[in-house]
Design an enzyme around this catalytic site. Structure first.
Site, PDB file in Angstrom:
ATOM      1  N   ARG A 188      77.483  32.658  36.089  1.00 19.91           N
ATOM      2  CA  ARG A 188      77.002  32.669  34.710  1.00 19.91           C
ATOM      3  C   ARG A 188      77.301  31.302  34.079  1.00 19.91           C
ATOM      4  NH1 ARG A 188      76.829  38.251  33.380  1.00 19.91           N
ATOM      5  NH2 ARG A 188      76.024  39.246  35.254  1.00 19.91           N
TER       6      ARG A 188
ATOM      7  N   LYS B 114      70.381  35.173  49.795  1.00 15.73           N
ATOM      8  CA  LYS B 114      69.400  36.128  49.272  1.00 15.73           C
ATOM      9  C   LYS B 114      68.210  35.351  48.727  1.00 15.73           C
ATOM     10  CE  LYS B 114      72.684  38.120  46.826  1.00 15.73           C
ATOM     11  NZ  LYS B 114      73.502  39.051  46.014  1.00 15.73           N
TER      12      LYS B 114
ATOM     13  N   GLY C  79      65.080  36.852  47.697  1.00 18.14           N
ATOM     14  CA  GLY C  79      64.123  37.686  46.991  1.00 18.14           C
ATOM     15  C   GLY C  79      63.008  38.170  47.889  1.00 18.14           C
TER      16      GLY C  79
ATOM     17  N   LYS D 251      61.210  36.653  49.797  1.00 18.02           N
ATOM     18  CA  LYS D 251      61.120  35.921  51.068  1.00 18.02           C
ATOM     19  C   LYS D 251      62.142  36.423  52.080  1.00 18.02           C
ATOM     20  CE  LYS D 251      59.290  31.689  48.996  1.00 18.02           C
ATOM     21  NZ  LYS D 251      59.148  32.270  47.645  1.00 18.02           N
TER      22      LYS D 251
ATOM     23  N   GLY E 243      70.071  44.469  39.602  1.00 14.58           N
ATOM     24  CA  GLY E 243      70.908  45.248  40.517  1.00 14.58           C
ATOM     25  C   GLY E 243      70.500  45.162  41.971  1.00 14.58           C
TER      26      GLY E 243
ATOM     27  N   GLY F  91      70.343  42.622  43.997  1.00 11.63           N
ATOM     28  CA  GLY F  91      71.274  41.808  44.775  1.00 11.63           C
ATOM     29  C   GLY F  91      72.574  42.527  45.063  1.00 11.63           C
ATOM     30  N   ASP F  92      73.058  43.317  44.100  1.00 10.31           N
ATOM     31  CA  ASP F  92      74.283  44.090  44.307  1.00 10.31           C
ATOM     32  C   ASP F  92      74.071  45.168  45.367  1.00 10.31           C
ATOM     33  OD1 ASP F  92      75.654  42.715  42.107  1.00 10.31           O
ATOM     34  OD2 ASP F  92      74.219  43.799  40.865  1.00 10.31           O
TER      35      ASP F  92
END
Length: 312
Positions: free
Chosen positions: A170, A227, A229, A231, A256, A258-259
């Protein structure tokens, strides 16, 4: 006792009903949906069949009840998830836009979600665990959470528990240099790092995602899983890397995903999957996670994820 432990913020998410509607005028919202990256991870891992413990704090209000009811229903151990009677449960307001971007307004660090005591990190809770999952959003929240997480990492390492990190940086809150600095003790202890390309570059200061991921492996991280997305994902280990393609789905809500990806990869490791199958399983779970509105709502159960993999 848990196989996987997650700790950090638990909150509810309230989102604009229509895409393209910001916060600068009256319009409709939907929710509350249980959320918070570490809580999403915990819930998905439990749905996938792992024994999961979650350490966090909610308020003594209906929003807190929404979160606890969901985690408890899916089998997450909540003995160290406390209810604070003096603060309200954390909230995130979310707006989505046509270009895929999102805008957030948070009430987290000064809510119950920002409360943690180092004493809640019980050494015996880590006995027999395989993974401790850390999320950068929790590290970014406040000093109390940083101290608790660093203690958890220390306790876990002493007991042979592997550390996984989702940077979930962040920089708009603390700045890149500060976020990199607070993540460093966890990165140095981590066996798994699950970054996006931008996060990998911010975490390392490198100029490409590939260079950043290779640097992390060379620095001692066992597995770096990039990660990407729609792809797919790329797995980096010492001496090699390989790509695993994504699954095609209609995206409804990406929050969420990715988690859920992180949770699936670690559950795959627990189940003895090879690396390629772990990544493919994680891609499948991450894809399913975006197909329903609400950060936890698309998280599949194990049988459903395996069936989706076989059909696709």
């Amino acid at each position: 006792m848990p196989e996987i432990i997650s700790l950090g913020e638990a909150l509810v998410e309230i989102m604009r009903h229509e895409v393209g509607v910001g916060f600068d005028r009256p319009d409709f919202f939907v929710g509350p949906f249980p959320s918070g990256a570490p809580a999403i991870f915990a819930d998905c891992a439990a749905r996938l069949g792992a024994r999961v413990g979650f350490i966090g704090t909610v308020g003594n209000d209906d929003f807190g009840k929404v979160i606890l009811d969901r985690l408890e229903k899916d089998g997450v151990d909540l003995r160290y998830c406390y209810i604070d009677s003096h603060l309200t449960t954390g909230v995130a307001f979310v707006a989505y836009f046509e270009d895929g971007s999102r805008k957030f307004i948070y009430h987290i660090g000064n809510a119950a979600s920002g409360v943690i005591e180092e004493e809640r990190i019980k050494e015996d809770y880590f006995e027999g665990a395989s993974f401790l999952h850390i999320n950068g959003s929790a590290l970014s929240m406040n000093e109390a959470w940083r101290k608790a997480i660093y203690r958890a990492v220390s306790v876990a390492r002493e007991r042979g528990v592997k550390i996984s990190l989702d940077p979930n940086l962040r920089p708009e809150i603390l700045g890149v240099d500060k976020v990199r600095d607070i993540c460093r003790p966890v990165v140095e202890a981590a066996s798994f790092v699950f970054p996006s390309g931008e996060e990998a570059m911010m975490l390392t200061g490198k100029v490409t995602p590939d260079e950043a991921c290779r640097f992390l492996v060379e620095s001692g991280v066992e597995y770096v899983v990039l990660k990407r997305g729609d792809k797919g994902s790329t797995v980096y280990v010492k001496g090699r890397s390989f790509e695993v393609p994504a699954f095609k789905v209609d995206e409804v809500d990406p929050t969420g995903a990715g988690d859920c990806f992180d949770a699936a990869f670690l559950v795959g490791m627990l189940r003895g999957f090879d690396l390629e199958k772990c990544a493919r399983f994680a891609n499948a779970v991450g894809a399913l996670a975006v197909t329903r509105k609400g950060p936890m709502e698309g998280a599949p159960f194990f049988e459903d994820a395996m069936s989706f993999m076989e059909r696709s």
